[in-house]
Design a protein around this motif. Sequence first.
Motif, PDB file in Angstrom:
ATOM      1  N   ARG A  28      47.828  12.199 -71.619  1.00  0.00           N
ATOM      2  CA  ARG A  28      47.732  10.912 -70.926  1.00  0.00           C
ATOM      3  C   ARG A  28      49.060  10.179 -70.968  1.00  0.00           C
ATOM      4  N   THR A  29      49.721  10.226 -72.120  1.00  0.00           N
ATOM      5  CA  THR A  29      51.013   9.553 -72.244  1.00  0.00           C
ATOM      6  C   THR A  29      52.036  10.180 -71.313  1.00  0.00           C
TER       7      THR A  29
ATOM      8  N   GLU B 161      51.451  11.810 -68.601  1.00  0.00           N
ATOM      9  CA  GLU B 161      51.086  11.464 -67.222  1.00  0.00           C
ATOM     10  C   GLU B 161      51.610  10.083 -66.860  1.00  0.00           C
ATOM     11  N   SER B 162      51.511   9.121 -67.800  1.00  0.00           N
ATOM     12  CA  SER B 162      51.975   7.766 -67.516  1.00  0.00           C
ATOM     13  C   SER B 162      53.486   7.682 -67.433  1.00  0.00           C
TER      14      SER B 162
ATOM     15  N   GLN C 237      56.578   1.629 -72.117  1.00  0.00           N
ATOM     16  CA  GLN C 237      55.254   2.225 -72.013  1.00  0.00           C
ATOM     17  C   GLN C 237      54.885   2.982 -73.278  1.00  0.00           C
TER      18      GLN C 237
ATOM     19  N   GLU D 116      51.738   2.455 -76.026  1.00  0.00           N
ATOM     20  CA  GLU D 116      50.781   3.475 -76.431  1.00  0.00           C
ATOM     21  C   GLU D 116      50.782   3.687 -77.949  1.00  0.00           C
TER      22      GLU D 116
ATOM     23  N   TYR E 292      41.678   2.438 -65.705  1.00  0.00           N
ATOM     24  CA  TYR E 292      42.777   3.396 -65.573  1.00  0.00           C
ATOM     25  C   TYR E 292      42.603   4.578 -66.510  1.00  0.00           C
TER      26      TYR E 292
ATOM     27  N   THR F 252      43.196   6.974 -62.329  1.00  0.00           N
ATOM     28  CA  THR F 252      44.130   6.040 -61.700  1.00  0.00           C
ATOM     29  C   THR F 252      43.532   5.404 -60.452  1.00  0.00           C
TER      30      THR F 252
ATOM     31  N   THR G 196      47.541  -0.813 -72.087  1.00  0.00           N
ATOM     32  CA  THR G 196      47.918   0.600 -72.157  1.00  0.00           C
ATOM     33  C   THR G 196      49.081   0.922 -71.229  1.00  0.00           C
TER      34      THR G 196
ATOM     35  N   LYS H   7      49.363   3.652 -69.574  1.00  0.00           N
ATOM     36  CA  LYS H   7      48.864   4.299 -68.358  1.00  0.00           C
ATOM     37  C   LYS H   7      48.496   3.254 -67.307  1.00  0.00           C
TER      38      LYS H   7
END
Length: 750
Positions: A371-372, A374-375, A388, A392, A421, A425, A473, A475
Motif C-alpha cells: 500500500r505504501t 502504491e501511494s 507521505q 504512514e 481510500y 482509490t 494516511t 495513500k
Amino acid sequence: MMRQTELFERVQSYIPGADQELLDRAYVYAMHQHRHQTRTSGDPYFTHPLEVASIVTDLKLDQASVVAALLHDTIEDTDSTRAEIDAKFGKEIGELVQGLTKLKGIELVSKKTRQGENLRRLLIAIADDVRVLLVKLADRLHNMRTLHHVPPDKRERISQETMDLYAPLAGRMGMQSIREELEELSFQNLHPDAHALMHEKLAEMRERTRSLVEEIERTVVSDLAAADITATVKSRYKRPYSIFRKMDRNSVSFEQLSDLIGFRVIVERDEECYAALGVVHMRYRAVPERFKDYISTPKQNDYRSLHTTVIGPSNERVELQIRTHGMNEIAEQGIAAHSLYKDGIYNADDFENRAKSELLPESRAYAWLRRTVESLSDPDHPDDVMEQTRLELFHDQVFCFSPKGRLIALPRGSTAIDFAYAVHTDVGNSCSSAQINGRPAPAITQLKNGDEVNIVRGSHKVPPAAWENVVVTGKARAGIRRATREESIQRYSGMGEKILKSTFASGGKTFEPAKLEAVLPKLARPSVADALAAVGRGELPALDVMTAVFPDYRVERVGASTKPSGDGWFNMSGLSGAADFMFRLPGRRREKYAEAAEALSNAIPVVGASGKAVSMNEEIGAVPGDRIVGILKPGEGIVVYPIGAEALTEFEDLSDEWLDLRWDLAPQSNERFPAKIDVIAVNAPGTLARVSDIIGSADANITNLFMSPQDANLTRLVFGVEVWDLKHLSRLLRDIRVLDVVTTVERSMG
C-alpha cells in the motif's frame, strides 16, 4: 577487522551448506574496489561493508544477503557497474546491490526531492525483494554506530533522517531491536543533554526498584508454575527515547510517568498466553482500558502479544507483555525471523500468497508495504514521498470494519475518507459521506476502534482539494493529490495550448505539441499535458516555452519597437509570453484605444465564465462586446478584464502576464455576465425601488448593492448586475438615465 574465514564460519553456523568460494570472492572483490578509500574515522572503507555483513549474519540472513552487504557500496562509490556485479556474482545479487544504490548523476531540484526519490526507489526495491530492506537497515545501523566521527551538522542531519524514516521503517517491519538501537543513537546525537539526563534518571530508578522487580519476577513465575504453565519472565525498563517522547508529548516530568517498568512473559503455546493473563490478573489488580489483544488482532508489522497493565507492589503500575517464543522472535527481529522468509521466499506477493494459503497471520507487514509503495508510485512528484512516508510511519492504529466484515487497520485519527481510500482509490475519489455504525456521518468524521464504516459514493470523480488537509494516511493524500492534479491538467491544458498558439503566432512561429515534447527536460516538466497545464495556470511563462523551442527567438526580438505616445505608451510588436498585447496607458487613454483597436488575429477566444481556466475579475466583471485582456495569475489561470478597467494599472509593469483575448460565444448562449453600474440619485423615499424596478424590467439581475450618501440631497448607488452583453448593458444605462430622480449613471470601471 574480520577475516574471510571468520565471515564464512559465521554464515556456516546457520547455513551448513554455505558457498565458501562465493563469500571469499565477494570479500576480495569488495576489499579491492574500496582499497583506496577511507572513512571519516581514518579506517579503511572496507571495514564498513564488512561490519554491515556482520550485522546481516547476526540476523541469520541467507548468503546472497551477506554478499550484497559486502558489495552494497561498490556501484555507488567505485567504478563497478551493475553488469559487472551480475557477471561476477549473478543477477540475484546484482538486483540486491542495485536496490541499495542511491541515485547518481541526476541533477534533482532539491535535497528534499533527492531524498524523496531515493526513498521511493528503496521502498519499491523492498517490495520486489525484502532482503533489500534488511541490508539497508544493517547499513544504516553501522553508520549510526560510527556517526561520532562525522562533522556535527552532518551528524544532526543523518540522525534526524534516521529518526524520521529508518527507525520507524524498522518498526513497521517488526524489527524492534534494530528500531530501538537506531532511536537510541539518533536521540544521543539530536538531544545529547536530554539523552544523558534520561540515562541518569533510569539508573536511579533501577537502583530504587531492584527489590520490587525481583519480587514481581518471583511471584509471577511461581503463580504460573502453580497453574502448570512453564514460563520465562524478564524485566525491562522503557527505553530513554521512549520516555523522552512520552514526556514531551504529555508535557509531564519524569517523576509523573507511570508504566516505566515492564515484564515480558514468554510461554510455550498460544493458548497459554490467555491462561497466563488470567493468572496475572488473579494476583494483581488490572488497570481498566489498559488491555490490548494483539494475538487475535495482530499489528500491521506482524507483532503478536497480549498487553496488560496492573497495579503491582507499592502501588507501582507495571506493564506485562505475554507471548510465545515464536511471537517474541517476530517481535524482536520482524521479517528477518519470519518462517516464510526462512523458507527462501523474499517477494512480498509470495509472502502474502503463501501466508494466506497456509492460514498464517504474518502477512500484514507486506500488505502495508505494498500500500505504501502504491501511494508513492508517481515518479513525477518525488517531493511528496518524504511527507507521505512519515504519515504512514508515525501513527498508532485504529481497527475498523467494512459492512462485509473486512478488517482495515488505519492510523489513529483517520477519517472516513482515509477508510474509503484504503478500500480503493476510486471509492475515495467518489466518497461523499459515510454511514458509521449504521448512522449517517460526514466524510471527515474521525474513526474509532471497532467502527463499522459504509462509504456513500457520489457521481463525482474528483475529491475536494481541501480534503488533503483533513486525511491522515499517505495513500489518501496521494490519491487526492493525484486526482486533483489530473483534473487540473485536464482543466488548464486546453487553455495553455491556446496561449502557446497565440504566443508563437505573435512571434511568427507555429506551435506544435511535438516541438514541446522535445524540450520537456529544459522546462522541468514530465509530459506535454503537464507543461500545457502549467502555462494555463500561469506557472510557466509562455516566453520560456518559446525560447526553449526556438533558442534564437530572443535575437529575433532585438529591435522591437517601443514607441512612446503622449502620456503613455503601448507595444504591439509580439512581446514575450502573455505580453503579446501590452498597454501602459492611463484609464481614459486605454478606453479610447479599446474603442478603436481591432481584435488581433491571434487573440485567445473566451467562451465561458468563472470556475474554469478563465474567470471574470471580481471587481467590475466583463461582458461580451467589451474589448478584453487577460491577466495570467499563477495558480488561478486567466482573469478577464475590460480594457478600460482601472485595476489593470497595477499590472502595467508585469508584461509577461498580459494576454489579448476575444469573445467566442455561441449565438444561442444563455449565459449572463457581471458588470457594475454607478448611479448618483436624489436621496428620497422610493428612489432605490424605482431604479431597481428599471433594472428588473430590463431583464437584468441585481447581484449586490452598495449605498453611500453624497450630501444631504444625493446618494450613491453602486449595483452589481448580470447582463447578456454590452448592448444589453448600454440599454440598461439609457433606461436608468431617463429617470427624473437620477442625476448621473455610468458603468463603473474601478
